[in-house]
Design a protein around this motif. Structure first.
Motif, PDB file in Angstrom:
ATOM      1  N   ALA A   1      -2.304  14.059 -10.348  1.00 17.18           N
ATOM      2  CA  ALA A   1      -1.310  13.802 -11.637  1.00 17.18           C
ATOM      3  C   ALA A   1       0.237  13.233 -10.927  1.00 17.18           C
ATOM      4  N   GLU A   2       1.338  14.077  -9.781  1.00 13.98           N
ATOM      5  CA  GLU A   2       2.367  13.771  -9.491  1.00 13.98           C
ATOM      6  C   GLU A   2       2.187  12.511  -8.618  1.00 13.98           C
ATOM      7  N   CYS A   3       1.066  11.512  -8.215  1.00 15.39           N
ATOM      8  CA  CYS A   3       1.129  10.601  -7.214  1.00 15.39           C
ATOM      9  C   CYS A   3       0.829   9.113  -8.785  1.00 15.39           C
ATOM     10  N   ARG A   4       0.226   9.621  -9.437  1.00 14.51           N
ATOM     11  CA  ARG A   4      -0.204   8.442 -10.475  1.00 14.51           C
ATOM     12  C   ARG A   4       1.654   8.462 -11.242  1.00 14.51           C
ATOM     13  N   ALA A   5       1.870   9.452 -11.449  1.00 14.24           N
ATOM     14  CA  ALA A   5       2.978   9.840 -12.183  1.00 14.24           C
ATOM     15  C   ALA A   5       4.202   8.586 -11.080  1.00 14.24           C
ATOM     16  N   TRP A   6       4.122   9.161 -10.435  1.00 10.61           N
ATOM     17  CA  TRP A   6       5.442   8.077  -9.114  1.00 10.61           C
ATOM     18  C   TRP A   6       4.981   6.779  -9.334  1.00 10.61           C
ATOM     19  N   LEU A   7       3.387   6.128  -9.031  1.00  7.76           N
ATOM     20  CA  LEU A   7       3.254   4.393  -9.941  1.00  7.76           C
ATOM     21  C   LEU A   7       3.193   3.911 -10.882  1.00  7.76           C
ATOM     22  N   ARG A   8       3.179   4.948 -11.239  1.00 10.50           N
ATOM     23  CA  ARG A   8       3.309   4.418 -12.252  1.00 10.50           C
ATOM     24  C   ARG A   8       5.286   4.031 -12.843  1.00 10.50           C
TER      25      ARG A   8
ATOM     26  N   LEU B   1       0.964  -0.969  -0.339  1.00  8.76           N
ATOM     27  CA  LEU B   1       0.252  -0.265  -0.015  1.00  8.76           C
ATOM     28  C   LEU B   1       1.174   1.214  -0.085  1.00  8.76           C
ATOM     29  N   VAL B   2       0.404   2.320  -0.208  1.00  3.40           N
ATOM     30  CA  VAL B   2       1.240   3.596  -0.986  1.00  3.40           C
ATOM     31  C   VAL B   2       0.958   4.743  -0.234  1.00  3.40           C
ATOM     32  N   LEU B   3       1.423   5.466   0.721  1.00  6.29           N
ATOM     33  CA  LEU B   3       0.621   6.376   1.274  1.00  6.29           C
ATOM     34  C   LEU B   3       1.129   6.998   1.321  1.00  6.29           C
ATOM     35  N   PHE B   4       1.011   8.704  -0.043  1.00 10.00           N
ATOM     36  CA  PHE B   4       1.290   9.905  -0.516  1.00 10.00           C
ATOM     37  C   PHE B   4       1.215  10.603   0.404  1.00 10.00           C
ATOM     38  N   LEU B   5       2.121  11.836   0.783  1.00  7.15           N
ATOM     39  CA  LEU B   5       2.136  12.349   2.479  1.00  7.15           C
ATOM     40  C   LEU B   5       3.333  13.511   2.038  1.00  7.15           C
TER      41      LEU B   5
ATOM     42  N   SER C   1       5.890  14.646 -18.239  1.00  7.65           N
ATOM     43  CA  SER C   1       5.733  14.781 -20.544  1.00  7.65           C
ATOM     44  C   SER C   1       4.461  14.383 -20.950  1.00  7.65           C
ATOM     45  N   ASP C   2       3.697  13.160 -19.827  1.00  4.14           N
ATOM     46  CA  ASP C   2       2.485  12.689 -20.635  1.00  4.14           C
ATOM     47  C   ASP C   2       1.788  12.601 -19.646  1.00  4.14           C
ATOM     48  N   VAL C   3       1.037  13.321 -18.561  1.00  5.67           N
ATOM     49  CA  VAL C   3       0.227  13.385 -17.887  1.00  5.67           C
ATOM     50  C   VAL C   3      -1.604  13.508 -18.685  1.00  5.67           C
ATOM     51  N   PRO C   4      -2.287  12.766 -18.849  1.00  6.14           N
ATOM     52  CA  PRO C   4      -3.423  11.999 -19.182  1.00  6.14           C
ATOM     53  C   PRO C   4      -4.071  13.389 -19.422  1.00  6.14           C
ATOM     54  N   PRO C   5      -4.983  13.669 -20.098  1.00  2.00           N
ATOM     55  CA  PRO C   5      -6.140  15.572 -20.546  1.00  2.00           C
ATOM     56  C   PRO C   5      -6.596  15.633 -18.656  1.00  2.00           C
ATOM     57  N   SER C   6      -7.529  14.166 -18.229  1.00  2.74           N
ATOM     58  CA  SER C   6      -8.422  14.178 -16.525  1.00  2.74           C
ATOM     59  C   SER C   6      -7.371  14.357 -15.853  1.00  2.74           C
ATOM     60  N   LEU C   7      -6.103  15.008 -15.833  1.00  2.00           N
ATOM     61  CA  LEU C   7      -5.403  14.919 -14.194  1.00  2.00           C
ATOM     62  C   LEU C   7      -4.499  16.481 -15.210  1.00  2.00           C
ATOM     63  N   VAL C   8      -4.697  17.021 -16.038  1.00  2.00           N
ATOM     64  CA  VAL C   8      -3.774  18.252 -15.974  1.00  2.00           C
ATOM     65  C   VAL C   8      -4.880  19.471 -14.972  1.00  2.00           C
ATOM     66  N   GLY C   9      -5.968  19.192 -14.652  1.00  7.69           N
ATOM     67  CA  GLY C   9      -5.986  20.748 -13.994  1.00  7.69           C
ATOM     68  C   GLY C   9      -5.994  19.775 -12.525  1.00  7.69           C
ATOM     69  N   TYR C  10      -5.172  18.875 -12.025  1.00  9.54           N
ATOM     70  CA  TYR C  10      -4.708  18.491 -10.679  1.00  9.54           C
ATOM     71  C   TYR C  10      -3.678  17.673 -10.513  1.00  9.54           C
TER      72      TYR C  10
ATOM     73  N   VAL D   1      10.172   6.013   0.867  1.00 10.46           N
ATOM     74  CA  VAL D   1      10.412   5.142  -0.263  1.00 10.46           C
ATOM     75  C   VAL D   1      10.698   6.265  -1.470  1.00 10.46           C
ATOM     76  N   GLY D   2      10.259   7.229  -1.371  1.00 11.96           N
ATOM     77  CA  GLY D   2      11.004   8.127  -2.129  1.00 11.96           C
ATOM     78  C   GLY D   2       9.542   9.757  -2.468  1.00 11.96           C
ATOM     79  N   CYS D   3      10.096  10.298  -3.595  1.00  9.81           N
ATOM     80  CA  CYS D   3       8.738  11.175  -3.370  1.00  9.81           C
ATOM     81  C   CYS D   3       7.878  11.703  -5.025  1.00  9.81           C
ATOM     82  N   CYS D   4       7.600  12.159  -4.886  1.00  2.00           N
ATOM     83  CA  CYS D   4       6.991  12.335  -6.404  1.00  2.00           C
ATOM     84  C   CYS D   4       7.162  13.058  -6.949  1.00  2.00           C
ATOM     85  N   PRO D   5       7.126  12.873  -8.952  1.00  2.00           N
ATOM     86  CA  PRO D   5       7.952  14.118  -9.809  1.00  2.00           C
ATOM     87  C   PRO D   5       7.400  15.902  -9.520  1.00  2.00           C
ATOM     88  N   PRO D   6       8.105  16.882  -9.432  1.00  3.87           N
ATOM     89  CA  PRO D   6       7.027  17.502  -9.831  1.00  3.87           C
ATOM     90  C   PRO D   6       6.576  18.040 -11.335  1.00  3.87           C
ATOM     91  N   PHE D   7       5.121  18.115 -11.251  1.00  2.80           N
ATOM     92  CA  PHE D   7       4.413  18.608 -12.026  1.00  2.80           C
ATOM     93  C   PHE D   7       5.056  18.986 -13.538  1.00  2.80           C
TER      94      PHE D   7
END
Length: 152
Positions: free
Chosen positions: A93-100, A3-7, A80-89, A70-76
């Motif tokens: 987007a950073e959390c999901r990029a770390w997960l990917r 389980l990943v907790l983004f803090l 380079s590959d932010v899905p359109p549904s996450l552009v405003g969030y 275990v790490g840090c989210c990448p800065p927004f």
């Protein structure tokens, strides 16, 4: 399965815009809340990650909890590959990029933050805290409930 907790820090581990002397005033409550959760990994999503190294961030925590960071989210701005549904969030987007980049897409995750506008509305992966108090006793109960609810 882990389980990943983004803090986030400001508004979570201490009240937002508090005096420096109150920084991390909620840390003990946070650590008590997460210690019993098996296979928990913590990823720093706070803006503190932009001006401090991972090691400097870990130094704020008890040794046993620091090992789970275990790490840090990448800065927004670096994404380079932010899905359109996450552009405003940005934070989501950073959390999901770390997960990917670091985990399987189906990894269970929860973000703890005081800024809901940085995530898509009604996100089931977000625990929103009151920025004036951060993680208080009532929020700890909810955090444990949510972590236990998504734990395998």
């Amino acid at each position: 399965m882990s389980l990943v907790l983004f803090l986030d820090f400001d508004g979570v581990l201490h009240p937002l815009h508090c005096h420096e002397s109150r920084h991390f005033s909620n840390l003990e409550l946070f650590e008590q809340s997460v210690r019993s959760i098996n296979d928990l990994q913590i990823v720093v999503s706070s803006t503190w990650r932009l001006s401090r190294s991972l090691e400097q961030l870990r130094e704020r925590f008890s040794q046993d909890v620091a090992k789970r960071i275990v790490g840090c989210c990448p800065p927004f701005r670096s994404l380079s590959d932010v899905p359109p549904s996450l552009v405003g969030y940005e934070r989501e987007a950073e959390c999901r990029a770390w997960l990917r980049a670091n985990a399987a897409p189906w990894t269970l995750w929860l973000a703890v933050d005081d800024s809901p506008w940085l995530f898509r509305p009604f996100s089931k992966n977000l625990l929103v805290l009151n920025k004036r108090t951060g993680l208080d006793a009532a929020a700890c109960v909810e955090l444990r409930r949510r972590l236990n609810g998504v734990s395998p």
